[in-house]
Design a protein around this motif. Structure first.
Motif, PDB file in Angstrom:
ATOM      1  N   ASN A  23       1.172  -1.228  -0.163  1.00  0.00           N
ATOM      2  CA  ASN A  23      -0.027  -0.101   0.041  1.00  0.00           C
ATOM      3  C   ASN A  23       1.050   1.104  -0.319  1.00  0.00           C
ATOM      4  OD1 ASN A  23      -1.477   2.275   0.394  1.00  0.00           O
ATOM      5  ND2 ASN A  23      -2.327   1.313   2.613  1.00  0.00           N
ATOM      6  N   GLY A  39       3.206  -0.765   4.117  1.00  0.00           N
ATOM      7  CA  GLY A  39       2.803   0.061   4.126  1.00  0.00           C
ATOM      8  C   GLY A  39       4.413   1.000   3.423  1.00  0.00           C
ATOM      9  N   GLY A  40       4.562   1.364   4.510  1.00  0.00           N
ATOM     10  CA  GLY A  40       5.981   2.135   4.708  1.00  0.00           C
ATOM     11  C   GLY A  40       7.081   1.332   2.900  1.00  0.00           C
ATOM     12  N   LEU A  84      -0.116  -6.860   3.902  1.00  0.00           N
ATOM     13  CA  LEU A  84      -0.260  -5.596   3.378  1.00  0.00           C
ATOM     14  C   LEU A  84       0.733  -4.682   4.069  1.00  0.00           C
ATOM     15  CD1 LEU A  84      -1.935  -4.145   2.086  1.00  0.00           C
ATOM     16  CD2 LEU A  84      -3.716  -3.785   3.758  1.00  0.00           C
ATOM     17  N   GLU A 127      -5.418  -5.477  10.375  1.00  0.00           N
ATOM     18  CA  GLU A 127      -4.252  -4.057  10.746  1.00  0.00           C
ATOM     19  C   GLU A 127      -4.659  -3.705  11.807  1.00  0.00           C
ATOM     20  OE1 GLU A 127      -2.332  -3.575   6.660  1.00  0.00           O
ATOM     21  OE2 GLU A 127      -3.899  -1.523   7.770  1.00  0.00           O
ATOM     22  N   GLY A 150       0.955  -3.886   9.790  1.00  0.00           N
ATOM     23  CA  GLY A 150       1.524  -3.267  10.535  1.00  0.00           C
ATOM     24  C   GLY A 150       2.453  -3.156  10.773  1.00  0.00           C
ATOM     25  N   SER A 151       3.481  -2.490  10.230  1.00  0.00           N
ATOM     26  CA  SER A 151       5.062  -2.400  10.756  1.00  0.00           C
ATOM     27  C   SER A 151       5.683  -3.790  10.444  1.00  0.00           C
ATOM     28  CB  SER A 151       5.535  -1.679  11.438  1.00  0.00           C
ATOM     29  OG  SER A 151       4.681  -0.822  11.899  1.00  0.00           O
ATOM     30  N   LYS A 203       0.386   4.031  -0.326  1.00  0.00           N
ATOM     31  CA  LYS A 203      -1.267   5.296   0.399  1.00  0.00           C
ATOM     32  C   LYS A 203      -0.563   7.310  -0.450  1.00  0.00           C
ATOM     33  CE  LYS A 203      -0.180   3.533   5.046  1.00  0.00           C
ATOM     34  NZ  LYS A 203       0.096   3.826   6.291  1.00  0.00           N
ATOM     35  N   HIS A 228      -9.736   0.815   4.588  1.00  0.00           N
ATOM     36  CA  HIS A 228      -8.834   1.057   6.548  1.00  0.00           C
ATOM     37  C   HIS A 228      -8.617   1.816   6.784  1.00  0.00           C
ATOM     38  CE1 HIS A 228      -4.423   1.771   6.686  1.00  0.00           C
ATOM     39  NE2 HIS A 228      -3.334   0.780   5.997  1.00  0.00           N
ATOM     40  N   ILE A 249       0.334   0.603  13.227  1.00  0.00           N
ATOM     41  CA  ILE A 249       0.637   0.658  11.097  1.00  0.00           C
ATOM     42  C   ILE A 249       1.269   1.871  11.559  1.00  0.00           C
ATOM     43  CG2 ILE A 249      -0.264   2.328   9.538  1.00  0.00           C
ATOM     44  CD1 ILE A 249      -3.224  -0.016   9.632  1.00  0.00           C
ATOM     45  N   GLY A 250       2.363   1.644  10.650  1.00  0.00           N
ATOM     46  CA  GLY A 250       3.680   3.003  10.366  1.00  0.00           C
ATOM     47  C   GLY A 250       3.837   3.430  11.917  1.00  0.00           C
TER      48      GLY A 250
HETATM   49  C1  PEP Z   1      -0.836  -0.161   5.899  1.00  0.00           C
HETATM   50  O1  PEP Z   1      -0.852   1.267   5.964  1.00  0.00           O
HETATM   51  O2  PEP Z   1      -1.578  -0.686   5.874  1.00  0.00           O
HETATM   52  C2  PEP Z   1       0.133  -0.431   6.401  1.00  0.00           C
HETATM   53  C3  PEP Z   1       0.504  -1.660   7.244  1.00  0.00           C
HETATM   54  O3  PEP Z   1       1.579   0.378   6.417  1.00  0.00           O
HETATM   55  P1  PEP Z   1       2.514   0.732   7.392  1.00  0.00           P
HETATM   56  O4  PEP Z   1       3.353  -1.253   7.131  1.00  0.00           O
HETATM   57  O5  PEP Z   1       3.988   1.266   7.327  1.00  0.00           O
HETATM   58  O6  PEP Z   1       2.812   0.261   9.340  1.00  0.00           O
END
Ligand code: PEP
Length: 248
Positions: A9, A229-230, A227, A163, A207-208, A11, A93, A168-169
């Protein structure tokens, strides 16, 4: 046997230059690779689909409107996402649920809109830090699943992503025991409600997730992927997560 899935993702990050990362992923996969879906901002969907063409990487949107068309300035319909060549869309989300006041009912309608457009829905659920601290995690996510997942969900049209919002993040990650507990409970709920399909619907953790913790997270038997993100923004970060999933 459930097929593993690594979803990224992006974002609200990236311009067309970031598609070079997608290009690297598209040309780096082996036959053992899990399913890979990258969800860039909507402005990049068409270009991303073009870059991924003929590769094992699939493309997804990050949200869709529940309606098919109309006076919804700034929104995008699921059919528009499908029309770019995308195959998936993230719905519900926490950044949409919290930042755009999306209720379970709205999310459920978006899942149905995604299906109607021929897209796979990646349905997100997860508890807040206060809910985790109050020992309400299982109750909260079971209720979210119940209310936002339509009754006719199948393994072919839906993926569920757990998540925890506080992860998350943030760099914070639940313990492996906590990940096992939530995913086992979600699997039991899915089977109870959907029978055979519930046993086959993929469950992702989000989540991270990073290269350093991916292999541990993927030990949980009901975690079918992630899933991310970063760590999905750079091929050098996402590829080790894909590899850890393939080896799990
Ligand atoms: C997300 O945006 O769904 C996510 C899990 O972000 P991150 O991996 O950055 O925590």
């Amino acid at each position: 046997m459930r097929r593993k899935l690594a979803a990224g993702n992006w974002k609200m990050n990236g311009d067309s230059g970031l598609l070079d990362e997608l290009g690297t992923l598209a040309t780096s996969q082996t036959a053992q690779a899990p399913q890979i879906v990258i969800c860039p901002p909507h402005t990049l969907l068409t270009l991303a689909s073009f870059r991924a063409q003929g590769s094992p990487v699939e493309i997804g949107g990050q949200d869709c409107h529940a309606e098919t068309k109309g006076a919804y300035t700034g929104d995008i319909a699921a059919s528009m996402i499908a029309n770019t060549g995308a195959t998936h869309v993230i719905v519900g989300h926490s950044e949409r649920r919290d930042g755009h006041n999306e209720s379970n009912e709205m999310v459920r309608a978006k899942v149905q809109a995604a299906w109607a457009a021929g897209l796979n829905a990646i349905l997100c659920i997860g508890e807040s830090e206060a809910e985790r601290a109050g020992d309400a995690t299982l109750e909260i996510i079971a209720a979210q699943l119940q209310a936002s997942l339509p009754d006719d969900a199948t393994a072919a049209n839906t993926v569920v992503a757990y998540e925890p919002i506080w992860a998350i993040g943030t760099g914070k990650v639940p313990t492996l025991d906590q990940i096992v507990e939530t995913h086992d409970m979600l699997r039991a709920e899915l089977i109870d409600r959907l029978g055979v399909e519930g046993a086959q619907i993929r469950l992702l953790y989000g989540g991270s997730v990073k290269p350093a913790n991916a292999a541990e997270i993927f030990q949980a038997q009901n975690v079918d992927g992630a899933l991310v993100g970063g760590a999905s923004l750079k091929a050098t970060d996402f590829q080790p997560i894909i590899d850890a999933l393939a080896e799990s």
